[in-house]
Design an enzyme around this catalytic site. Structure first.
Site, PDB file in Angstrom:
ATOM      1  CE  LYS A 108       7.702 -11.363   4.550  1.00 29.32           C
ATOM      2  NZ  LYS A 108       7.650 -10.357   3.558  1.00 29.32           N
ATOM      3  CE  LYS A 137       5.299  -8.947  -0.394  1.00 32.16           C
ATOM      4  NZ  LYS A 137       6.130  -9.298   0.758  1.00 32.16           N
ATOM      5  CE  LYS A 164      15.853  -4.583   2.082  1.00 32.03           C
ATOM      6  NZ  LYS A 164      14.498  -4.419   1.546  1.00 32.03           N
ATOM      7  N   GLY A 205       5.244  -6.779   6.739  1.00 28.28           N
ATOM      8  CA  GLY A 205       5.304  -5.677   7.699  1.00 28.28           C
ATOM      9  C   GLY A 205       3.970  -5.369   8.356  1.00 28.28           C
ATOM     10  CG  ASN A 206       0.247  -6.411   6.394  1.00 31.15           C
ATOM     11  OD1 ASN A 206       1.158  -7.203   6.216  1.00 31.15           O
ATOM     12  ND2 ASN A 206      -0.977  -6.639   5.981  1.00 31.15           N
TER      13      ASN A 206
HETATM   14  P1  ADP Z   1       5.548  -6.916   3.047  1.00 25.84           P
HETATM   15  O1  ADP Z   1       5.909  -5.981   4.141  1.00 25.84           O
HETATM   16  O2  ADP Z   1       4.245  -7.619   3.259  1.00 25.84           O
HETATM   17  O3  ADP Z   1       6.667  -7.841   2.663  1.00 25.84           O
HETATM   18  P2  ADP Z   1       6.015  -5.151   0.768  1.00 25.84           P
HETATM   19  O4  ADP Z   1       5.734  -3.717   1.047  1.00 25.84           O
HETATM   20  O5  ADP Z   1       7.417  -5.589   0.718  1.00 25.84           O
HETATM   21  O6  ADP Z   1       5.178  -6.018   1.778  1.00 25.84           O
HETATM   22  O7  ADP Z   1       5.298  -5.591  -0.608  1.00 25.84           O
HETATM   23  C1  ADP Z   1       3.914  -5.352  -0.800  1.00 25.84           C
HETATM   24  C2  ADP Z   1       3.740  -4.119  -1.650  1.00 25.84           C
HETATM   25  O8  ADP Z   1       4.184  -4.391  -2.981  1.00 25.84           O
HETATM   26  C3  ADP Z   1       2.323  -3.624  -1.870  1.00 25.84           C
HETATM   27  O9  ADP Z   1       1.865  -2.848  -0.796  1.00 25.84           O
HETATM   28  C4  ADP Z   1       2.441  -2.860  -3.192  1.00 25.84           C
HETATM   29  O10 ADP Z   1       2.542  -1.475  -2.948  1.00 25.84           O
HETATM   30  C5  ADP Z   1       3.756  -3.309  -3.812  1.00 25.84           C
HETATM   31  N1  ADP Z   1       3.695  -3.789  -5.185  1.00 25.84           N
HETATM   32  C6  ADP Z   1       4.672  -3.551  -6.100  1.00 25.84           C
HETATM   33  N2  ADP Z   1       4.393  -4.113  -7.267  1.00 25.84           N
HETATM   34  C7  ADP Z   1       3.190  -4.734  -7.118  1.00 25.84           C
HETATM   35  C8  ADP Z   1       2.367  -5.526  -7.985  1.00 25.84           C
HETATM   36  N3  ADP Z   1       2.731  -5.769  -9.247  1.00 25.84           N
HETATM   37  N4  ADP Z   1       1.206  -6.019  -7.497  1.00 25.84           N
HETATM   38  C9  ADP Z   1       0.845  -5.770  -6.217  1.00 25.84           C
HETATM   39  N5  ADP Z   1       1.588  -5.046  -5.337  1.00 25.84           N
HETATM   40  C10 ADP Z   1       2.747  -4.529  -5.777  1.00 25.84           C
HETATM   41 MG    MG Z   2       5.891  -3.638   3.647  1.00 32.51          MG
END
Ligand code: ADP
Ligand code: MG
Length: 303
Positions: free
Chosen positions: A203, A265, A120, A11-12
C-alpha cells in the site's frame, strides 16, 4: 500554505492497538483516524486517503476457507475490492462534508519476477495438512516458525488505473479514499483486456504512485512509530528527522529498514520525492498535523 496531501494510513488506523479487527474495533480506529484528518480539512488542506487491508483480507480468506464446501471461494483480488468498500464506507461515515470512495485498480506486469517467487505471507497460520490441501488447489504455502501460511506475489505497482476518477472528484472538492490495500491488482492482456490477479500490492508503494498521479504536494505515511530509525531495535537506534534523499537511500541500501514494514515506507517516500513531489513524511498517526508541516516524523525533501 494549502497543501494537497495524500495520507497513507497503516494498520493502526483500522484495528485496535492489539491488532484486533472486530467490526467495532475497526469502526473505533477509523473514527479516531478521521478525527486527525478532520483537523487538516479544517485548516483548508485537500486530502486524499489510502489505507492498508491486511487483517481484513486475512479475515475474508479465512471465511472463504471455512465455507469452501458451501460457497465457492472468491479470488484474492475480489477480497481486496471488498475491503476497499467496507473500510471506505467506515471512513465516509466518519468524515465531514463531501467524501467519496473510488474502487481502485492497480496495474501490475504479468512478467514481474514476483510472480515466479511469491514471498508475501497472507492470512492465518495453518497446519501442514491443511496447507497441503490448499496447495492442491493451486496455492503456494510456506512453512514459518509458527506454522504454514499462504504466500502470494507482491508485484511492483505500475499504474493506478483509476487515478483520473480520483482527480476529477478531488477537483470537485471531495475528500477521496482510493487505492485501499494498494489497489486491486490487475494485468493487461495483449488485446487490452484487464483481469484481476492473485497478488497483493504494497500500500505504501501504491500510495507513492497515486500521490504522483494526482499531483499531491505532500505524501504522509501515517503509522505506529514516530519516525523511521537508523539501527532500529539496537542500543544505537537513531531517530531520523530531516534527511536528504541520498542519505536515506544509503541507509535503506545498508538494510536499516525491515522489508514488509518500514522498508516499503522509506522506498515510497524516496520515490515520491524522486518523482518530483515536494515532501514525504513518515510519522505517527497521532502526529498527523505536525507531520504535514514537517515538524514531526522523518521528513524527506528534494535537495
Ligand atoms: P503499517 O501497518 O502502518 O503499514 P507496519 O507494521 O507495516 O505499519 O510498519 C511499521 C513498523 O515498522 C513499526 O511498528 C516498526 O516495528 C517497524 N520497523 C521496522 N524497521 C523500522 C525502522 N528502521 N524504524 C522504525 N520502525 C521500523
Ligand atoms: Mg502494521
Amino acid at each position: 500554505m494549502r497543501e494537497r496531501v495524500l495520507i497513507a494510513l497503516g494498520g493502526n488506523a483500522m484495528t485496535a492497538a492489539d491488532g484486533s479487527a472486530s467490526p467495532e474495533d475497526q469502526r473505533r480506529a477509523v473514527e479516531k483516524a478521521m478525527a486527525h484528518v478532520e483537523a487538516l480539512l479544517a485548516d483548508g488542506h485537500q486530502v486524499i486517503l489510502t489505507h492498508g487491508n491486511g487483517p481484513q483480507v486475512g479475515n475474508l480468506l479465512l471465511k472463504n476457507q471455512l465455507a469452501a464446501d458451501v460457497v465457492p471461494p472468491v479470488p484474492l483480488d475480489w477480497c481486496g475490492a471488498q475491503t476497499q468498500a467496507t473500510i471506505g464506507t467506515l471512513m465516509l461515515n466518519a468524515l465531514p462534508g463531501r467524501a467519496a470512495v473510488v474502487v481502485t485498480r492497480t496495474l501490475v506486469d504479468p512478467a514481474d519476477p514476483a510472480f515466479a517467487d511469491p514471498v508475501k505471507p497472507i492470512g492465518r497460520y495453518f497446519t501442514q495438512r491443511e496447507a497441503r490441501r490448499f496447495e492442491r488447489l493451486g496455492q503456494t504455502w510456506r512453512e514459518f516458525e509458527r506454522g504454514w501460511r499462504r504466500v502470494v506475489a507482491s508485484p511492483e505497482p505500475r499504474e493506478i488505473l483509476d487515478a483520473a476518477a480520483v482527480s476529477a472528484l478531488m477537483d470537485q472538492g471531495f475528500v477521496v479514499v482510493a487505492a485501499g490495500g494498494g489497489g486491486v491488482p490487475v494485468t493487461r492482456a495483449p488485446d487490452g483486456s484487464l483481469r484481476g490477479v492473485e497478488a497483493v500490492i504494497d500500500k505504501d508503494l501504491a500510495a507513492a504512485l497515486l500521490a504522483r498521479a494526482v499531483r499531491a504536494t505532500v505524501l504522509v505515511i501515517a503509522t505506529d512509530v514516530p519516525c523511521a530509525f537508523a539501527g532500529y531495535g539496537t542500543p544505537q537506534a537513531r531517530p531520523l528527522h530531516r534527511v536528504a534523499p541520498a542519505e536515506l537511500r544509503a541507509l535503506h541500501t545498508a538494510g536499516h529498514f525491515a522489508g514488509g514494514s518500514m522498508g516499503p515506507k522509506v522506498e515510497a517516500a524516496l520515490r515520491f520525492v524522486e518523482y518530483g513531489g515536494a515532501r514525504a513524511v513518515i510519522a505517527a498517526l497521532d502526529d498527523l498535523g505536525a507531520a504535514l508541516t514537517g515538524a514531526a516524523g522523518t521528513v524527506v525533501t528534494r535537495t
